[in-house]
Scaffold this active site. Structure first.
Site, PDB file in Angstrom:
ATOM      1  N   LEU A  43       0.898  -1.154   0.000  1.00 58.43           N
ATOM      2  CA  LEU A  43       0.000   0.000   0.000  1.00 58.43           C
ATOM      3  C   LEU A  43       0.931   1.197   0.000  1.00 58.43           C
ATOM      4  O   LEU A  43       1.850   1.263   0.823  1.00 58.43           O
ATOM      5  CB  LEU A  43      -0.888   0.013   1.247  1.00 58.43           C
ATOM      6  CG  LEU A  43      -2.097  -0.934   1.265  1.00 58.43           C
ATOM      7  CD1 LEU A  43      -2.783  -0.863   2.624  1.00 58.43           C
ATOM      8  CD2 LEU A  43      -3.090  -0.578   0.161  1.00 58.43           C
ATOM      9  N   ASP A  44       0.740   2.128  -0.911  1.00 60.87           N
ATOM     10  CA  ASP A  44       1.688   3.234  -0.998  1.00 60.87           C
ATOM     11  C   ASP A  44       1.588   4.171   0.207  1.00 60.87           C
ATOM     12  O   ASP A  44       0.705   4.046   1.055  1.00 60.87           O
ATOM     13  CB  ASP A  44       1.555   3.981  -2.327  1.00 60.87           C
ATOM     14  CG  ASP A  44       0.197   4.646  -2.509  1.00 60.87           C
ATOM     15  OD1 ASP A  44      -0.277   5.287  -1.565  1.00 60.87           O
ATOM     16  OD2 ASP A  44      -0.378   4.542  -3.610  1.00 60.87           O
ATOM     17  N   TYR A  45       2.502   5.121   0.250  1.00 62.61           N
ATOM     18  CA  TYR A  45       2.676   6.024   1.397  1.00 62.61           C
ATOM     19  C   TYR A  45       1.380   6.731   1.784  1.00 62.61           C
ATOM     20  O   TYR A  45       1.065   6.874   2.965  1.00 62.61           O
ATOM     21  CB  TYR A  45       3.747   7.058   1.031  1.00 62.61           C
ATOM     22  CG  TYR A  45       4.211   7.939   2.168  1.00 62.61           C
ATOM     23  CD1 TYR A  45       5.041   7.445   3.162  1.00 62.61           C
ATOM     24  CD2 TYR A  45       3.839   9.279   2.222  1.00 62.61           C
ATOM     25  CE1 TYR A  45       5.485   8.262   4.198  1.00 62.61           C
ATOM     26  CE2 TYR A  45       4.283  10.106   3.243  1.00 62.61           C
ATOM     27  CZ  TYR A  45       5.108   9.596   4.225  1.00 62.61           C
ATOM     28  OH  TYR A  45       5.540  10.400   5.248  1.00 62.61           O
TER      29      TYR A  45
END
Length: 292
Positions: free
Chosen positions: A101-103
């Protein structure tokens, strides 16, 4: 499993740290220093780091984590940003995340102490469900693309600036529903069966829509439900049972595929051998005919 990956999965060290330890000669294989990063660890090998044996984790443990925004899914960031391992208890240091899951995204992230299971789930076509908000009303073009899929030669919009992935193919969404809509936004719940790099951000960016919020709420039948942000829970017995069935099917299918591939290669070799024999026989017959 490669040596650096083996160390990373079974100790507190990141893969980059494992590489450095190997380079410095602090890793041994069967009591002998090894500096081959790509060595494939075999069953029965005894790996030690700084003289301390590395124990491979055999028992399967699955954890559901509600990842907060502003946290990276990696063991170490060269810019010093917070990672999930800063947030998680130390006992999960060796756990492997199932995908990313990206930042700026949040929500359900599965973690496991089994690299095999992590890989199997990442490569699967299991449903991934997200709640998301974009900064404009939904369009007919978006709806058509969600229903029929989309192929982009240039999918860099919505991607990380350092991403080397340019083109991307988006499969039709398994499901989608519009949950709220206003003049300057749309809230949706979408289900996809792939986990490509920033897939949803790239998809909507193609239509000049920015994803403002992105939260994963389910993965392969595992639901986030009311798990608080930055909290974890273990799988339930039913979830473990379903996972074991999934892994059994995967291993069976892999064994069948390997057998079919071996048979195909065997048949190909046999055909080649017969073709060579027929050619040799034909050449011999031609020589005899010429002598006569």
């Amino acid at each position: 499993m490669r040596l650096n990956k083996f160390i990373s999965h079974n100790t507190k060290y990141s893969r980059r740290e494992a590489d450095k330890l190997i380079e410095e000669g602090q890793v041994t294989l069967n009591k002998k220093t090894i500096k081959d990063f790509g060595y494939e660890v075999e069953e029965g090998d005894h790996i030690a780091v700084k003289g301390k044996p590395v124990k491979e984790h055999k028992e399967l443990t699955m954890v559901v984590y509600n990842k907060p925004k502003g946290v990276l899914v990696t063991k170490k960031d060269d810019r010093g940003r917070a990672t999930i391992y800063h947030k998680l208890p130390g006992k999960y240091r060796h756990f492997v995340p199932v995908g990313r899951l990206d930042y700026a995204s949040e929500g359900l992230l599965l973690l496991t102490d089994s690299p095999e299971v992590a890989t199997a789930l990442m490569e699967s076509g299991l449903d991934r469900t997200y709640n998301l908000k974009i900064d404009k009303p939904i369009t007919e073009e978006m709806i058509t693309a969600m229903k029929e899929g989309l192929v982009l030669d240039d999918a860099r919009a919505g991607a990380h600036e350092k991403s080397k992935i340019y083109s991307m193919e988006f499969a039709p969404f398994a499901h989608f529903e519009i949950r709220a809509e206003g003049k300057n936004f749309t809230k949706l719940r979408v289900t996809i069966t792939e986990g490509k790099n920033r897939e949803l951000r790239r998809f909507f960016a193609h239509f000049d829509a920015k994803v403002l919020d992105l939260k994963r709420v389910a993965f392969g039948g595992i639901e986030l439900n009311n798990l608080p942000t930055n909290k974890t829970r273990y799988f339930t017995r039913r979830e473990y049972d379903d996972l074991h069935k999934f892994m059994k099917r995967r291993r069976t299918n892999a064994a069948i595929e390997a057998k079919n591939t071996a048979n195909a290669r065997k048949q190909e070799a046999q055909n080649k051998q017969e073709k060579t024999f027929d050619k040799q026989t034909s050449n011999s017959a031609d020589k005899v005919a010429k002598k006569e």
